[in-house]
Design a protein around this motif. Structure first.
Motif, PDB file in Angstrom:
ATOM      1  N   HIS A  56      -4.227   6.496  25.901  1.00 11.25           N
ATOM      2  CA  HIS A  56      -3.992   7.438  24.885  1.00 11.25           C
ATOM      3  C   HIS A  56      -2.561   7.115  24.097  1.00 11.25           C
ATOM      4  CE1 HIS A  56      -6.100  10.563  27.375  1.00 11.25           C
ATOM      5  NE2 HIS A  56      -6.723   9.928  26.448  1.00 11.25           N
ATOM      6  N   ILE A  57      -2.406   5.664  23.789  1.00 11.09           N
ATOM      7  CA  ILE A  57      -1.399   4.975  23.042  1.00 11.09           C
ATOM      8  C   ILE A  57      -2.070   4.395  22.006  1.00 11.09           C
ATOM      9  CG2 ILE A  57       0.571   3.712  22.908  1.00 11.09           C
ATOM     10  CD1 ILE A  57       0.925   4.195  25.958  1.00 11.09           C
ATOM     11  N   TRP A  58      -1.968   4.744  20.490  1.00  8.89           N
ATOM     12  CA  TRP A  58      -2.796   4.372  19.514  1.00  8.89           C
ATOM     13  C   TRP A  58      -1.537   3.576  18.506  1.00  8.89           C
ATOM     14  CZ3 TRP A  58      -4.826   8.635  21.719  1.00  8.89           C
ATOM     15  CH2 TRP A  58      -6.125   8.496  22.268  1.00  8.89           C
ATOM     16  N   SER A  59      -1.950   2.299  18.117  1.00  9.58           N
ATOM     17  CA  SER A  59      -0.798   1.741  16.971  1.00  9.58           C
ATOM     18  C   SER A  59      -1.458   1.286  15.983  1.00  9.58           C
ATOM     19  CB  SER A  59      -0.326   0.700  17.875  1.00  9.58           C
ATOM     20  OG  SER A  59       0.381   0.910  19.066  1.00  9.58           O
ATOM     21  N   ASN A  60      -0.781   1.266  14.795  1.00  7.51           N
ATOM     22  CA  ASN A  60      -1.399   0.544  13.856  1.00  7.51           C
ATOM     23  C   ASN A  60      -0.278  -0.070  12.887  1.00  7.51           C
ATOM     24  OD1 ASN A  60      -0.764   2.960  12.697  1.00  7.51           O
ATOM     25  ND2 ASN A  60      -1.950   2.743  10.861  1.00  7.51           N
ATOM     26  N   ILE A  61      -0.712  -1.411  12.152  1.00  3.92           N
ATOM     27  CA  ILE A  61       0.257  -1.804  11.435  1.00  3.92           C
ATOM     28  C   ILE A  61      -0.224  -1.814  10.040  1.00  3.92           C
ATOM     29  CG2 ILE A  61       1.449  -4.153  10.798  1.00  3.92           C
ATOM     30  CD1 ILE A  61       1.071  -4.753  13.853  1.00  3.92           C
ATOM     31  N   VAL A  62       0.687  -1.368   9.027  1.00  7.36           N
ATOM     32  CA  VAL A  62       0.362  -1.206   7.578  1.00  7.36           C
ATOM     33  C   VAL A  62       1.120  -1.965   6.705  1.00  7.36           C
ATOM     34  CG1 VAL A  62       0.229   0.558   5.684  1.00  7.36           C
ATOM     35  CG2 VAL A  62      -0.277   1.115   8.206  1.00  7.36           C
ATOM     36  N   TYR A  63       0.832  -2.695   5.946  1.00  8.64           N
ATOM     37  CA  TYR A  63       1.514  -3.565   4.909  1.00  8.64           C
ATOM     38  C   TYR A  63       1.615  -3.019   3.447  1.00  8.64           C
ATOM     39  CZ  TYR A  63       0.983  -6.984   8.624  1.00  8.64           C
ATOM     40  OH  TYR A  63       1.050  -7.589   9.923  1.00  8.64           O
ATOM     41  N   ALA A  64       3.057  -3.241   2.995  1.00 11.21           N
ATOM     42  CA  ALA A  64       3.303  -3.082   1.505  1.00 11.21           C
ATOM     43  C   ALA A  64       2.789  -4.162   0.802  1.00 11.21           C
ATOM     44  CB  ALA A  64       4.856  -2.612   1.606  1.00 11.21           C
TER      45      ALA A  64
ATOM     46  N   ALA B  39      17.611  -0.094  -0.281  1.00  9.55           N
ATOM     47  CA  ALA B  39      18.939   0.414  -1.032  1.00  9.55           C
ATOM     48  C   ALA B  39      18.644   0.596  -2.500  1.00  9.55           C
ATOM     49  CB  ALA B  39      19.953  -0.310  -0.562  1.00  9.55           C
ATOM     50  N   GLY B  40      17.558   0.819  -3.082  1.00 11.14           N
ATOM     51  CA  GLY B  40      17.164   0.808  -4.269  1.00 11.14           C
ATOM     52  C   GLY B  40      16.805  -0.455  -4.892  1.00 11.14           C
ATOM     53  N   ARG B  41      16.755  -1.550  -4.072  1.00 20.08           N
ATOM     54  CA  ARG B  41      16.220  -2.689  -4.783  1.00 20.08           C
ATOM     55  C   ARG B  41      14.825  -3.210  -4.241  1.00 20.08           C
ATOM     56  NH1 ARG B  41      19.007  -8.652  -2.965  1.00 20.08           N
ATOM     57  NH2 ARG B  41      17.427  -9.878  -4.050  1.00 20.08           N
ATOM     58  N   SER B  42      14.105  -3.633  -5.182  1.00 24.97           N
ATOM     59  CA  SER B  42      12.874  -4.161  -4.709  1.00 24.97           C
ATOM     60  C   SER B  42      13.069  -5.490  -4.005  1.00 24.97           C
ATOM     61  CB  SER B  42      11.960  -3.802  -6.018  1.00 24.97           C
ATOM     62  OG  SER B  42      10.762  -4.711  -5.772  1.00 24.97           O
ATOM     63  N   TYR B  43      12.190  -5.773  -3.036  1.00 21.66           N
ATOM     64  CA  TYR B  43      12.263  -7.132  -2.251  1.00 21.66           C
ATOM     65  C   TYR B  43      10.913  -7.805  -2.390  1.00 21.66           C
ATOM     66  CZ  TYR B  43      16.965  -6.672  -0.283  1.00 21.66           C
ATOM     67  OH  TYR B  43      18.462  -6.422   0.040  1.00 21.66           O
ATOM     68  N   GLY B  44      10.551  -8.979  -2.773  1.00 17.13           N
ATOM     69  CA  GLY B  44       9.425  -9.901  -2.772  1.00 17.13           C
ATOM     70  C   GLY B  44       9.611 -10.519  -1.333  1.00 17.13           C
ATOM     71  N   SER B  45       8.775 -11.572  -1.053  1.00 15.74           N
ATOM     72  CA  SER B  45       8.742 -12.151   0.080  1.00 15.74           C
ATOM     73  C   SER B  45       9.789 -12.892   0.046  1.00 15.74           C
ATOM     74  CB  SER B  45       7.404 -13.002   0.363  1.00 15.74           C
ATOM     75  OG  SER B  45       6.365 -11.901   0.348  1.00 15.74           O
ATOM     76  N   THR B  46      10.162 -13.678  -0.960  1.00 14.05           N
ATOM     77  CA  THR B  46      11.119 -14.833  -1.135  1.00 14.05           C
ATOM     78  C   THR B  46      12.395 -14.033  -0.839  1.00 14.05           C
ATOM     79  OG1 THR B  46       9.767 -16.006  -2.533  1.00 14.05           O
ATOM     80  CG2 THR B  46      12.427 -16.486  -2.614  1.00 14.05           C
ATOM     81  N   ASP B  47      12.669 -12.813  -1.495  1.00 13.69           N
ATOM     82  CA  ASP B  47      13.717 -12.191  -1.534  1.00 13.69           C
ATOM     83  C   ASP B  47      14.320 -11.707   0.025  1.00 13.69           C
ATOM     84  OD1 ASP B  47      14.383 -12.232  -4.456  1.00 13.69           O
ATOM     85  OD2 ASP B  47      12.983 -10.432  -4.641  1.00 13.69           O
TER      86      ASP B  47
END
Length: 140
Positions: free
Chosen positions: A106-114, A122-130
């Motif tokens: 009765h423990i379910w998990s999921n991973i969601v990606y942006a 903090a108001g800054r958009s980060y890409g992978s490199t950043d």
């Protein structure tokens, strides 16, 4: 990296909820190989949703259950082994803290990606490199 833990009222005490969230945080850092990284620790955030018992369901019926959702940028826990390791460790954490009041099934998990570039801190958009640069620049 937001973590959302959802449980029905009465399943975990407030102290157990906090312990579970801390354990989920540590699990993420460990699996990512970033234990001690100050940037990552500071940016693992989230919420604990405690719902009325009748609002936590499995098979259409109320059940003592826990739902763990982890939201990440595309670069984090990208391999199947990392995903599997986090889900196993997160389940172990919540099951242990449940102290027998919560069945493993009765423990379910999921991973969601942006999507790339859609991670904001903090108001800054980060890409992978950043993100990699920010993580690498942080002290242990």
């Amino acid at each position: 990296m937001p973590i959302t833990l959802t449980v029905p009222e009465g399943l975990l005490s407030p102290d157990e909820q906090a312990e579970a969230f801390a354990g989920l945080t540590d699990a993420l850092l460990e699996i990512a190989g970033l234990t001690g990284n100050t940037f990552m620790r500071a940016n693992i955030v989230g919420s604990i949703n405690v719902l009325p018992k009748e609002h936590v369901l499995a098979g259409g019926k109320p059940v003592a259950a826990a739902f763990i959702e982890l939201k990440l940028p595309e670069i984090a826990l990208a391999t199947p082994d990392e995903k599997r390791a986090f889900i196993e460790k997160a389940t172990d954490v919540v099951e242990r803290i449940g102290g027998g009041r919560l069945k493993r099934e009765h423990i379910w998990s999921n991973i969601v990606y942006a999507p790339e570039g859609a991670w904001g801190i903090a108001g800054r958009s980060y890409g992978s490199t950043d993100l990699v640069e920010a993580i690498a620049g942080a002290t242990a």
